[in-house]
Design a protein around this motif. Structure first.
Motif, short mmCIF file in Angstrom:
data_model
loop_
_atom_site.label_atom_id
_atom_site.label_comp_id
_atom_site.label_asym_id
_atom_site.label_seq_id
_atom_site.Cartn_x
_atom_site.Cartn_y
_atom_site.Cartn_z
N ASP A 127 -4.18 7.03 -1.90
CA ASP A 127 -4.81 6.51 -3.12
C ASP A 127 -5.75 5.39 -2.75
O ASP A 127 -6.08 5.21 -1.57
CB ASP A 127 -3.74 6.07 -4.14
CG ASP A 127 -2.89 4.91 -3.63
OD1 ASP A 127 -3.26 4.29 -2.63
OD2 ASP A 127 -1.85 4.62 -4.27
N MET A 128 -6.19 4.63 -3.71
CA MET A 128 -7.20 3.61 -3.49
C MET A 128 -6.74 2.58 -2.44
O MET A 128 -7.54 2.02 -1.72
CB MET A 128 -7.48 2.91 -4.83
CG MET A 128 -8.67 2.04 -4.85
SD MET A 128 -8.98 1.53 -6.54
CE MET A 128 -7.78 0.28 -6.74
N SER A 129 -5.41 2.41 -2.40
CA SER A 129 -4.93 1.33 -1.55
C SER A 129 -5.02 1.69 -0.04
O SER A 129 -5.04 0.81 0.79
CB SER A 129 -3.48 0.99 -1.92
OG SER A 129 -2.65 2.12 -1.67
N GLU B 159 1.75 14.06 -0.40
CA GLU B 159 2.36 14.31 -1.71
C GLU B 159 1.43 13.92 -2.86
O GLU B 159 1.62 14.33 -4.00
CB GLU B 159 3.66 13.50 -1.85
CG GLU B 159 4.76 13.94 -0.93
CD GLU B 159 5.95 13.01 -1.03
OE1 GLU B 159 6.47 12.81 -2.17
OE2 GLU B 159 6.33 12.43 0.00
N TYR B 160 0.46 13.11 -2.56
CA TYR B 160 -0.39 12.62 -3.64
C TYR B 160 -1.78 12.38 -3.11
O TYR B 160 -1.97 11.76 -2.06
CB TYR B 160 0.16 11.32 -4.21
CG TYR B 160 -0.69 10.71 -5.31
CD1 TYR B 160 -0.48 11.11 -6.64
CD2 TYR B 160 -1.66 9.78 -5.02
CE1 TYR B 160 -1.26 10.57 -7.64
CE2 TYR B 160 -2.44 9.25 -6.02
CZ TYR B 160 -2.25 9.63 -7.34
OH TYR B 160 -3.03 9.10 -8.32
N LEU B 161 -2.75 12.86 -3.84
CA LEU B 161 -4.13 12.64 -3.44
C LEU B 161 -4.95 12.44 -4.69
O LEU B 161 -4.94 13.28 -5.58
CB LEU B 161 -4.65 13.87 -2.66
CG LEU B 161 -6.13 13.86 -2.30
CD1 LEU B 161 -6.43 12.80 -1.23
CD2 LEU B 161 -6.57 15.23 -1.78
N ASP B 162 -5.65 11.33 -4.73
CA ASP B 162 -6.46 11.12 -5.94
C ASP B 162 -7.92 10.96 -5.56
O ASP B 162 -8.32 11.21 -4.43
CB ASP B 162 -5.92 9.95 -6.76
CG ASP B 162 -6.14 8.61 -6.07
OD1 ASP B 162 -6.82 8.56 -5.04
OD2 ASP B 162 -5.61 7.59 -6.61
N GLU C 59 1.06 9.51 0.84
CA GLU C 59 0.25 9.54 -0.38
C GLU C 59 -1.08 8.84 -0.09
O GLU C 59 -1.12 7.83 0.58
CB GLU C 59 0.95 8.80 -1.53
CG GLU C 59 2.31 9.39 -1.83
CD GLU C 59 3.06 8.61 -2.90
OE1 GLU C 59 4.03 9.14 -3.45
OE2 GLU C 59 2.63 7.45 -3.21
N THR D 9 0.84 -1.19 0.00
CA THR D 9 0.00 0.00 0.00
C THR D 9 0.88 1.24 0.00
O THR D 9 2.06 1.19 0.33
CB THR D 9 -0.90 0.05 1.25
OG1 THR D 9 -0.10 -0.32 2.37
CG2 THR D 9 -2.06 -0.90 1.12
N ALA D 10 0.24 2.32 -0.41
CA ALA D 10 0.98 3.57 -0.47
C ALA D 10 1.33 4.02 0.95
O ALA D 10 0.59 3.75 1.91
CB ALA D 10 0.13 4.63 -1.17
N PRO D 11 2.48 4.66 1.12
CA PRO D 11 2.86 5.10 2.47
C PRO D 11 1.97 6.25 2.96
O PRO D 11 1.82 7.25 2.25
CB PRO D 11 4.31 5.58 2.26
CG PRO D 11 4.39 5.95 0.80
CD PRO D 11 3.42 5.07 0.10
#
Lengths: 107, 1388
Positions: A26-28, A54-57, A24, A2-4
């Protein structure tokens, strides 16, 4: 893998419940965020601090949308476009990293 | 292709088997010790030699060939027969230079020219002195040498197709001499002129007649020199006189006097220093032939020296004899001309004497006539019981005595009238009674003629004074006249009184008298030329006498006539005697009996009428009496007699039969004409004056018809005037005889004319024989172009003989206008030329009577017939079919070879070959099928189109049936086409030529087909070998060119200049190395084609190996310098070698004399990689190879290339490099593969690259390609990889985040929706950078519904994000999976 993502719950001196996310989303791992939000039941507004994300979806956005009534967001420039495009920024208060920035977006 | 033909059956076994094509020559060829020749045993002969020998042996045309280093000699049966002579079979397998040693000086250079240049030669009627019969022989040959190639296409031999033309050339030469001999008969005046003329013609042929000498025999049995050609005067071989008593005459006088020819060897004393004529050596033999005279000893003899280079065969001997015959005929004609001259003068003298005699003594006739008639009268009575023959003779004597008496009397009456000595005695008579009595004697004759006779003579009131004998002549003449010209109806006589005159009218319903003739009716000696009468006997004085006599009676006579209705004569006599001289009036009383004076008239009239006494008309032919010799000892001469007087007819028949002739008789000119046309006699004896068609008209009619023009005519006439005889001779009569004539004179003339005619016929026969002996066809046309004469050679060539002459244009041998319009047009044009220009020569196709086509050369010349002045065209004609086909064959071969050699592969070659066949025969189509294992493997067709199943069953069967035929044996089963079988590299090839029309496929056509098929087969094998070479080359190229699988980010192009080969000296190479590094090489070997490719392959491999050992570019080149020095042709190779770190874009490179690489930056600037440059490979330079470095910025593009891409004539290289730079910049937004195509397209010059081109493109960074299982846990590492790649693309952080999110959404959707039912399946992400943007694709293998945001806000959120973050988003759902395309632009 999974994403950290690390979500740390804290309380500000004024009593505001703060969920600080690092990493981050995400779906995971959106489910972890959902759990954290669900568990942060302080009766008031929860401040979700995304400034270290750092990342958002859309998976993360979906979680945030589902709690849009009781959260305020702190964002960083990297993820700000996503919040704006998705319309989340219009439904809740988004603060910048800095106070004056936060005022601009916190209307 | 493996040659596993064994099971195909009819293919001839290699080796000696090929000799079985021809039994005769093949047997001898098989006996040759081939191992002793450079060709070796036949089993080992190459296919090409076997094919050539097979074609040679199967051809019916005369051919020989030479093969191999010694030009080993082969020939076929036709050549052996026509040309080789005694050299067979010795010549087989020997070097050609040995076989034809004596003419090697002539033919050797030609053969070597063929071998050196590969081009065929052509010689027409070349003179060669062959020693094939044991002596040097004058021969002529028309031949062509064409090259023969071995299996590799090299010229190793030659084929000679030859037709020997010796007979034609020599025959034409002799013919020309004979023609010249007969060319100008007008010179034949005197013997000397004739001999001079003839010898001039003989002298013009010094080849066949090196010299000639003509002697004429003298009266003593010796001979005197008359003419000589080609030999100087005073030469001992030509003494002026050959005395009869010389025991050793120079020429064999005794044998010649006997009419024998003799062959004389020209050696010994008188024959030294003889002239050589046309040749270098004097003649060794002379043929001495007598100048024969018809019916007499020879006139002399002709010495003809002989051509030592030709055998004295029948043709040669015949030529000399014909020439001598012509000289003899000339002498004969000159001498007979002189004899005729003399006789004409004698005849004229005789005529003059006769005229004088006749006019002086005609009155003396009466006495002998009386003495004839009296006894005859008595004999008639006395011999009433004698034999019919005697009585008939007597009757003839009697009748003609009467007639002669009557004529003499009439003449004397006239002379008396003229002289005024006529003593008339007038007595008063009952005119009606006297006239009726006179008329009655004519009744029997008129009744016999089937006419009505109306006598209307009522008594008159008073008598008329008449001289009874005169009146008798008046009435009888008028009645006789009426009967003569009346054929049906009536004759009438009446007596009336009118206006104080007695009027006697004689009327008839006869032919009448033309109005213009009436005024001259009573002129003395004027005869009216009437179309029809019972007889032309008559003197023209009857009516003149009547008028004179009536005048003496003081009366008048008038004629009234309407043509075709009748004539009325009206005589008016006064009554009384006041108008008469008183002293001539006598008392009434009978003086003479009427019948005595009337008898001649009646008898004469009766003879005009049809006989009923059994004398046949024409008289039946009876054989000549035994013991009566025919005029010239042969068959009895046949004489046709034409006379309207039956007595004369019978007399002449008896006379001539008695002299041994076959005599027949007819009654007038028309009958005579019919009889002559039916069966021409040897002589026609014709009276001039005859009803229907007179003698002169008969002669004209006979002369105007070629069939009867030669029949001699002897005219008989009672008119003795000189003008008459001239008229007769001018009309074409051969002789003219004036009545009366003696039996002896008639027989002498008849005999002379028959003999003359026979001599003339002999002349004609000789001329015909000469023309028939011509080897060339001969013909004569009239002014309309109708052929009116042909010879036997004409019949041989065209099948049309003299029996159907004339042949009117269009002649029957013209090609059919419907079946072959082109040939018809050719002939029509040639004919038009012949008629218009009158002189020239043409080659045209014509049709033999049996239908086959013949090519002829005809030469023609307009002449004027000296007799008629009419225009004639005389022509000769030669069968040039063989020559025509020879030329056709050569051009067909050339066309076929060209087509096949231009072909780029086997299919093309076959198609080209079939087209050539189609053109040769103008065929509707030509089909060919390749057979393998008994099944058709493919169909070729000219014109192109269609496949095996489209063919009509009939054609399929034809092609299939051909499989059973042995190769190269043409088959022409019908008139619709022909087929042949030959070897194809992939099996058996059957070819069918489908003719467009029904025309025979001749043996020449078959030979040609075999020849062409043989060449086609060889050509196909050659092309097949080329194909194989090419395939090998292409395979080699694939092996040595660059890698077929390129790492991502690279694009390459390779364009060899040398078509059809697809390899050259340029190369590129991309070598993946450790640590994400990649070796890049582009090189250019000197030269092009296969040789350069071989060098290139070695260098490329060496270079690759060096790179794989982690050598840097400079190291690589240093090693390659040493390596290239060892490889021939590798020196001066230029190359670019670089090692690229794809992660960083760092490029280390070195250039060995190679054009600089081009680096196109994303910001639009361009950089040339000009560092690291040194000399080309293996060129010593005395310093280490340098290296340079550069870093490829993100999204920059590298172009490395060979100079072929940028180098142009007359243009600096920098211009080309700039063009290439611009092209790369222009395409920076395109994917790398598309960019490669664009660069090639924009730099390709008009007409293509003239040099090899290799180019290599790389764009930094190379595309990212990630594949991962459809699990959400994969999202983070994928995102990390993408983030890393994006950073190498030098994107701004915000844009990088946009791309990350958009790509993340696409991947998440693929995981969540696409693989909902099948987790773990693979998802692919690919990202490609261009100079101006990014292109990402996410591909899954599931179905992926496009979410609807309204129905499912959560699901729609991802797609909305993608659309918002990227410039272009497209989703392509498909059965196999869904692809999401994302594109974004990068601002510079």
């Amino acid at each position: 893998m999974t994403a950290p993502l690390t979500v740390v719950a804290s309380q500000r001196p004024d009593g505001t419940l703060v969920l600080a996310c690092v990493g981050e989303i995400d779906m995971s791992n959106a489910g972890a965020l959902e759990e954290a939000l669900a568990g942060a039941d302080g009766g008031g507004t929860v401040l979700v601090d995304l400034s270290a994300v750092e990342y958002l979806d859309s998976a993360g956005l979906t979680v945030l949308f589902s709690h849009v009534e009781r959260i305020r967001l702190v964002a960083n420039p990297l993820i700000e476009p996503v919040l704006t495009i998705s319309g989340l920024a219009e439904l809740t208060t988004v603060e910048g990293l800095t106070d004056d920035k936060g005022e601009d977006v916190g209307q | 292709m493996a040659r596993d033909d064994a099971e195909r059956g009819p293919v001839p076994a290699a080796g000696a088997g090929i000799f079985t094509v021809d039994d005769e020559i093949g047997r001898e060829l098989a006996l040759v010790d081939w191992r002793a020749t450079p060709l070796g045993p036949p089993e080992e002969w190459p296919q090409s030699l076997q094919t050539a020998v097979s074609i040679l042996l199967s051809s019916r045309f005369s051919m020989w060939m030479a093969w191999g280093p010694e030009l080993t000699f082969f020939c076929n049966a036709a050549y052996r027969r026509d040309t080789l002579g005694r050299k067979y079979p010795w010549a087989l397998g020997r070097p050609a230079s040995e076989v034809w040693a004596e003419i090697w000086g002539d033919i050797g250079p030609r053969i070597h020219a063929v071998l050196d240049t590969g081009r065929a030669t052509w010689d027409e009627a070349l003179l060669l002195f062959l020693e094939r019969a044991g002596y040097p022989e004058e021969t002529y040959h028309t031949f062509s040498y064409s090259p023969l190639r071995d299996d590799d296409g090299a010229v190793v031999g030659m084929l000679c197709v030859v037709s020997e033309e010796t007979d034609r050339v020599v025959g034409e030469r002799r013919m020309a001499t004979l023609r010249d001999l007969g060319s100008d008969p007008s010179v034949v005046r005197t013997e000397q002129e004739m001999l001079a003329f003839a010898c001039r013609q003989l002298g013009q042929n010094p080849q066949d007649l090196p010299f000639t000498i003509t002697y004429l025999f003298d009266d003593e049995g010796g001979a005197r020199l008359a003419e000589a050609t080609g030999i100087p005067a005073g030469h001992p071989a030509a003494p002026i006189v050959l005395p009869a008593d010389d025991p050793h005459p120079v020429w064999p006088l005794a044998a010649l006097a006997q009419g024998e020819s003799e062959l004389v060897a020209l050696d010994g004393a008188p024959f030294t220093g003889l002239p050589a004529g046309h040749w270098n050596e004097p003649p060794t033999q002379a043929l001495v032939v007598p100048l024969l005279q018809q019916g007499g000893g020879p006139y002399g003899f002709l010495v003809a020296a002989l051509n030592r280079y030709r055998p004295l065969d029948d043709g040669y001997r015949g030529f000399v004899e014909l020439a001598a015959g012509h000289v003899a005929a000339g002498i004969s004609s000159a001498r007979s001309y002189q004899a005729q001259q003399r006789r004409a003068e004698e005849l004229a003298e005789l005529d003059r004497a006769k005229t004088v005699f006749f006019s002086n003594i005609s009155h003396e006739f009466r006495t002998p006539l009386t003495l004839i008639m009296g006894p005859v009268q008595e004999l008639r009575g006395a011999l009433a019981d004698a034999s019919p023959q005697v009585r008939q003779d007597l009757e003839v004597i009697h009748r003609n005595g009467l007639r002669l008496g009557k004529l003499v009397n009439t003449l004397l009456d006239f002379s008396r009238l003229e002289a005024g000595r006529m003593q008339a005695r007038y007595e008063p008579v009952d005119l009606a009674a006297v006239t009726a009595e006179l008329a009655s004697v004519f009744r029997s004759a008129i009744d016999k003629a089937g006419l009505e006779f109306v006598v209307d003579c009522p008594p008159l009131a008073e008598p008329v004074h008449l001289d009874r004998s005169m009146w008798e002549k008046v009435v009888l003449n008028l009645l006789s006249n009426a009967l003569k010209f009346t054929f049906e109806g009536s004759v009438g006589i009446s007596v009336r009184e009118h206006d104080g005159h007695a009027v006697v009218t004689v009327t008839d319903t006869g032919i009448g008298i033309p109005a213009e003739e009436l005024p001259r009716l009573f002129e003395r000696f004027h005869r009216i030329e009437s179309a029809r009468s019972r007889s032309h006997e008559g003197s023209g004085i009857g009516l003149a006498l009547v008028q004179e006599l009536v005048g003496l009676h003081g009366g008048t006579i008038a004629a009234d006539s309407v043509e075709d209705e009748g004539t009325t004569f009206t005589v008016r006599l006064p009554f009384g005697a006041a108008h008469l001289p008183p002293d001539s009036i006598i008392a009434p009383g009978a003086a003479e009996t009427v019948t005595a004076g009337a008898d001649p008239y009646v008898q004469e009239a009766l003879r005009w009428l049809p006989e009923d006494d059994g004398v046949a008309q024409p008289a039946a032919e009876v054989p000549a009496g035994a013991g009566l010799p025919a005029p010239d000892g042969g068959a009895a001469a046949r004489v046709l007699i034409a006379d309207d007087n039956s007595d004369m007819r019978e007399y002449l028949v008896r006379l001539l039969r008695g002299a041994g002739y076959h005599a027949t008789a007819v009654g007038d000119g028309l009958e005579a004409l019919d009889a002559v046309r039916a069966d021409a006699p040897d002589l026609v004896v014709s009276d001039v004056m005859m009803p229907r068609l007179d003698g002169l008209a008969l002669v004209s009619a006979l002369r105007s018809d070629p069939r009867t023009a030669g029949v001699p005519v002897l005219l008989l006439s009672a008119r003795a005037g000189q003008e008459d005889s001239i008229e007769g001779l001018e009309a074409g009569a051969d002789d003219y005889l004036v009545k009366p004539f003696s039996a002896a004179e008639l027989l002498a003339r008849a005999r002379a004319n028959v003999e003359l005619a026979r001599m003339r016929n002999h002349h004609t026969r000789w001329r015909t024989a000469m023309i028939d002996s011509l080897q060339e066809a001969f013909f004569v046309t009239d002014e309309t172009g109708a052929v009116i004469e042909v010879n036997s050679a004409f019949t041989d060539i065209l099948g049309y003989g003299p029996e159907d002459l004339p042949y009117a244009a269009e002649h029957p041998w013209w090609p059919d206008v419907n079946a072959d319009p082109q040939a018809h047009a050719l002939v029509a044009e040639a004919f038009e030329r012949m008629m218009r220009e009158g002189r020239g020569s043409n080659v045209v196709p014509v049709t033999h009577r049996d239908g086959h086509q013949v090519w002829i050369t005809f030469t023609f010349n307009a002449v004027t017939d000296p007799d008629t002045g009419r225009r004639r065209v005389v022509g000769t004609m030669r069968d040039v079919t063989a020559e025509h086909y020879l030329v056709q064959r050569e051009s067909a071969l050339a066309a076929l070879s060209m087509r096949v050699s231009q072909a780029v592969n086997l299919t093309d070659a076959l198609a080209g070959g079939l087209e050539a066949l189609q053109e040769v025969w103008r065929a509707r189509q030509v089909l060919a099928a390749v057979w393998n294992d008994g099944r058709p493997r493919g169909l070729a067709r000219a014109p192109a189109g269609g496949d095996w199943p489209d063919l009509p069953e009939e054609l399929r069967e034809k092609l299939a049936a051909l499989r059973d035929q042995p190769p190269l044996r043409p088959v022409a089963p019908g008139a619709d086409g022909a087929g042949i079988t030959l070897e194809h590299p992939e099996g058996l090839l059957t070819v069918w030529v489908d003719l467009s029309q029904n025309r025979p496929f001749t043996s020449e056509d078959q030979t040609l087909l075999a020849l062409l098929a043989g060449h086609l087969g060889q050509g196909l094998h050659r092309v097949h070998q080329l194909d194989q070479q090419r395939e090998a080359a292409v395979a080699l190229q694939r092996a040595i060119l660059g890698p077929s699988e390129l790492p991502d980010g690279f694009a390459v192009r390779y364009e060899p200049a040398g078509r059809p080969l697809e390899v050259g000296g340029d190369w590129y190479d991309i070598v993946p190395l450790s640590g994400g590094r990649i070796g890049i090489v582009v090189g250019d070997c000197v030269g092009r084609g296969l040789e350069a490719a071989a060098v290139m392959g070695q260098l490329r491999s060496a270079c690759r190996a060096l790179l794989l050992q982690d050598a840097g570019p400079a190291q690589v080149f240093t090693a390659l310098d040493r390596f290239a020095a060892l490889i021939p042709g590798a020196k001066c190779t230029t190359a670019f070698c670089g090692v690229l770190d794809t992660a960083t874009g760092e490029l280390v490179y070195s250039s060995a004399g190679h054009p600089p690489g081009i680096l196109a930056h994303a910001d639009g600037s361009t950089q040339l990689l000009e560092g690291g440059r040194a000399a080309p490979l293996a060129v010593p330079m005395g310093r280490p190879r340098p290296e340079a470095r550069c870093t490829m910025p993100p999204r920059s593009t590298l172009l490395v290339y060979t100079d072929g891409l940028v180098e142009r004539r007359r243009r600096p290289l920098t211009v080309g490099i700039d063009e290439a730079s611009a092209a790369v910049q222009a395409g920076c937004a395109a994917p790398i593969e598309a960019l490669a195509s664009e660069v090639m397209a924009s730099l390709t010059p008009d007409g293509g690259f003239s040099d090899d081109v290799a180019l290599l493109l790389y764009r930094q960074p190379a595309p990212l390609e990630v594949a991962f299982p459809a699990e959400s846990s994969q999202l983070a590492p994928v995102r990390a990889a993408l983030r890393d790649w994006l950073s190498r693309c030098q994107l701004a952080p915000a844009q990088m985040q946009n791309v990350l999110v958009a790509a993340g959404e696409a991947c998440a959707n693929a995981i969540e929706h696409g693989h909902r039912d099948a987790p773990g399946r693979t998802i692919r992400l690919r990202a490609v950078a261009t100079g101006s943007g990014l292109h990402l694709t996410v591909t899954d293998t599931g179905r992926w519904k496009i979410p609807e945001p309204e129905a499912n806000p959560h699901r729609g959120r991802g797609v909305a994000l993608m659309r918002a973050l990227m410039n272009e988003v497209s989703i392509h759902p498909g059965a196999a999976g869904t692809t999401v395309d994302l594109q974004t632009r990068i601002s510079r």
